[in-house]
Design an enzyme around this catalytic site. Structure first.
Site, mmCIF file in Angstrom:
data_model
loop_
_atom_site.group_PDB
_atom_site.id
_atom_site.type_symbol
_atom_site.label_atom_id
_atom_site.label_comp_id
_atom_site.label_asym_id
_atom_site.label_seq_id
_atom_site.Cartn_x
_atom_site.Cartn_y
_atom_site.Cartn_z
ATOM 1 N N GLU A 1 -4.654 -5.592 10.821
ATOM 2 C CA GLU A 1 -3.770 -4.125 10.765
ATOM 3 C C GLU A 1 -4.013 -3.790 12.277
ATOM 4 O O GLU A 1 -4.979 -2.684 12.290
ATOM 5 C CB GLU A 1 -3.791 -3.263 9.764
ATOM 6 C CG GLU A 1 -3.455 -3.957 8.513
ATOM 7 C CD GLU A 1 -3.146 -2.830 7.317
ATOM 8 O OE1 GLU A 1 -2.029 -2.865 6.854
ATOM 9 O OE2 GLU A 1 -4.117 -1.925 7.178
ATOM 10 N N ASN B 1 1.104 -1.189 0.119
ATOM 11 C CA ASN B 1 0.035 -0.097 -0.010
ATOM 12 C C ASN B 1 0.728 1.265 0.052
ATOM 13 O O ASN B 1 1.460 1.615 0.965
ATOM 14 C CB ASN B 1 -0.930 0.123 1.376
ATOM 15 C CG ASN B 1 -1.703 1.137 1.253
ATOM 16 O OD1 ASN B 1 -1.757 2.052 0.360
ATOM 17 N ND2 ASN B 1 -2.445 1.379 2.392
ATOM 18 N N SER C 1 3.745 -2.087 10.348
ATOM 19 C CA SER C 1 5.424 -2.012 10.506
ATOM 20 C C SER C 1 5.928 -3.354 10.176
ATOM 21 O O SER C 1 6.984 -3.774 10.863
ATOM 22 C CB SER C 1 5.735 -1.651 11.795
ATOM 23 O OG SER C 1 5.190 -0.354 12.160
ATOM 24 N N GLY D 1 2.815 2.280 11.035
ATOM 25 C CA GLY D 1 3.721 3.529 10.827
ATOM 26 C C GLY D 1 4.259 4.047 12.202
ATOM 27 O O GLY D 1 4.817 4.888 12.075
ATOM 28 N N HIS E 1 -9.393 0.407 5.477
ATOM 29 C CA HIS E 1 -8.122 0.463 6.107
ATOM 30 C C HIS E 1 -8.176 1.530 7.253
ATOM 31 O O HIS E 1 -9.117 2.342 7.299
ATOM 32 C CB HIS E 1 -7.247 1.303 4.953
ATOM 33 C CG HIS E 1 -5.774 1.214 5.418
ATOM 34 N ND1 HIS E 1 -5.258 2.348 6.383
ATOM 35 C CD2 HIS E 1 -4.441 0.542 5.074
ATOM 36 C CE1 HIS E 1 -4.101 1.929 6.599
ATOM 37 N NE2 HIS E 1 -3.637 1.155 5.928
ATOM 38 N N LYS F 1 -0.085 4.159 -0.248
ATOM 39 C CA LYS F 1 -0.691 5.374 0.418
ATOM 40 C C LYS F 1 -0.420 6.620 -0.535
ATOM 41 O O LYS F 1 -0.383 6.478 -1.872
ATOM 42 C CB LYS F 1 -0.032 5.479 1.891
ATOM 43 C CG LYS F 1 -0.407 4.290 2.739
ATOM 44 C CD LYS F 1 -0.097 4.456 4.186
ATOM 45 C CE LYS F 1 -0.182 3.040 4.766
ATOM 46 N NZ LYS F 1 -0.353 3.282 6.408
ATOM 47 N N GLU G 1 -6.907 4.074 8.102
ATOM 48 C CA GLU G 1 -6.848 5.524 7.931
ATOM 49 C C GLU G 1 -8.147 6.090 7.310
ATOM 50 O O GLU G 1 -8.788 7.251 7.359
ATOM 51 C CB GLU G 1 -5.715 5.976 6.921
ATOM 52 C CG GLU G 1 -4.288 5.695 7.706
ATOM 53 C CD GLU G 1 -3.108 5.531 6.564
ATOM 54 O OE1 GLU G 1 -2.060 5.208 7.207
ATOM 55 O OE2 GLU G 1 -3.357 5.139 5.356
#
Length: 247
Positions: free
Chosen positions: A164, A10, A210, A170, A94, A12, A96
């Protein structure tokens, strides 16, 4: 059942033509592993460019799509458009999208149904935040997010579940192989109970948070971890080591 390993990248909101060319180069030169499904998700402006430059063994996914084919929805793209580009995959749910852009379980479920009905395969993301894990709500959160699409009666043939943990995306923090395996096992048991043993056995559940070239091999050894959804590391040549983590 042997589930084929699946590694997604991904990208992003990262990239320009120069950096996409660099990623394409190392993937075309190195990502030769017939035992792994490799799917990368560039930003929307670069989907067609990446598709036209990547070799056949590396598929391209969109990072998001909306719940209808077309209309007055500024800034959105539809599964029909994704399909028109010759692509097969989209990432939905996701963290986000859930926590930065406020997408609800219900909306993500609607988008998933429409993508599947449009012939687009879905990487369906779930995961708990740090405060939810610390409060002992890991099962509740992940099961609630999954239940939203179970309630829609979706076909699971074209869904990959990506677990996730939000606290590991991140941040440099990674769930230990044992922590990740525990939740993946819970997810498989959930699918067995709520859908069917056959779906639980065949659905690929991949880990994201990560993931690096250094920890991928250890994570990939776990029985219920069927691959990875990788963020920042997918922009670098070490992504190839993650693709080959089970080799």
């Amino acid at each position: 059942m042997t589930r084929k390993f699946f590694v997604g990248g991904n990208w992003k909101m990262n990239g320009d033509f120069a950096s996409v060319d660099g990623i394409v180069t190392f993937l075309n030169q190195s990502a030769d592993n017939a035992s792994v499904d490799v799917v990368v998700a560039p930003p929307a402006p670069y989907l067609a460019y990446a598709k036209s430059h990547l070799k056949a063994g590396v598929l391209v996914a969109a990072q998001n799509c909306y719940k209808v084919p077309k209309g007055a929805f500024t800034g959105e793209i539809s599964p029909a458009m994704i399909k028109d580009l010759g692509l097969e995959w989209v990432i939905l749910g996701h963290s986000e999208r859930r926590h930065v852009f406020g997408e609800s379980d219900a909306l993500i479920a609607e988008k998933t149904v429409h993508a599947l009905e449009s012939g687009i395969k879905v990487i369906f993301c779930i995961g708990e935040k740090l405060e939810e894990r610390e409060a002992g709500q890991t099962k509740d959160v992940n099961f609630r997010q999954l239940q939203a699409i179970v309630d829609k009666g979706v076909s699971w043939d074209n869904i990959v579940v990506a677990y996730e943990p939000v606290w590991a995306i991140g941040t440099g923090k990674t769930a230990s192989p044992e922590q990740a395996q525990e939740v993946h096992e819970w997810i498989r048991e959930f699918l067995k109970e709520k859908v069917s043993p056959a779906v639980a056995d065949s659905t690929r559940i991949i880990y994201g948070g990560s993931v690096t070239a250094d920890n991928a091999a250890e994570l990939g050894k776990k029985a219920d971890i069927d691959g990875f959804l990788v963020g920042g590391a997918s922009l670098k040549p070490d992504f190839v080591k993650i693709i080959n983590a089970r080799s």
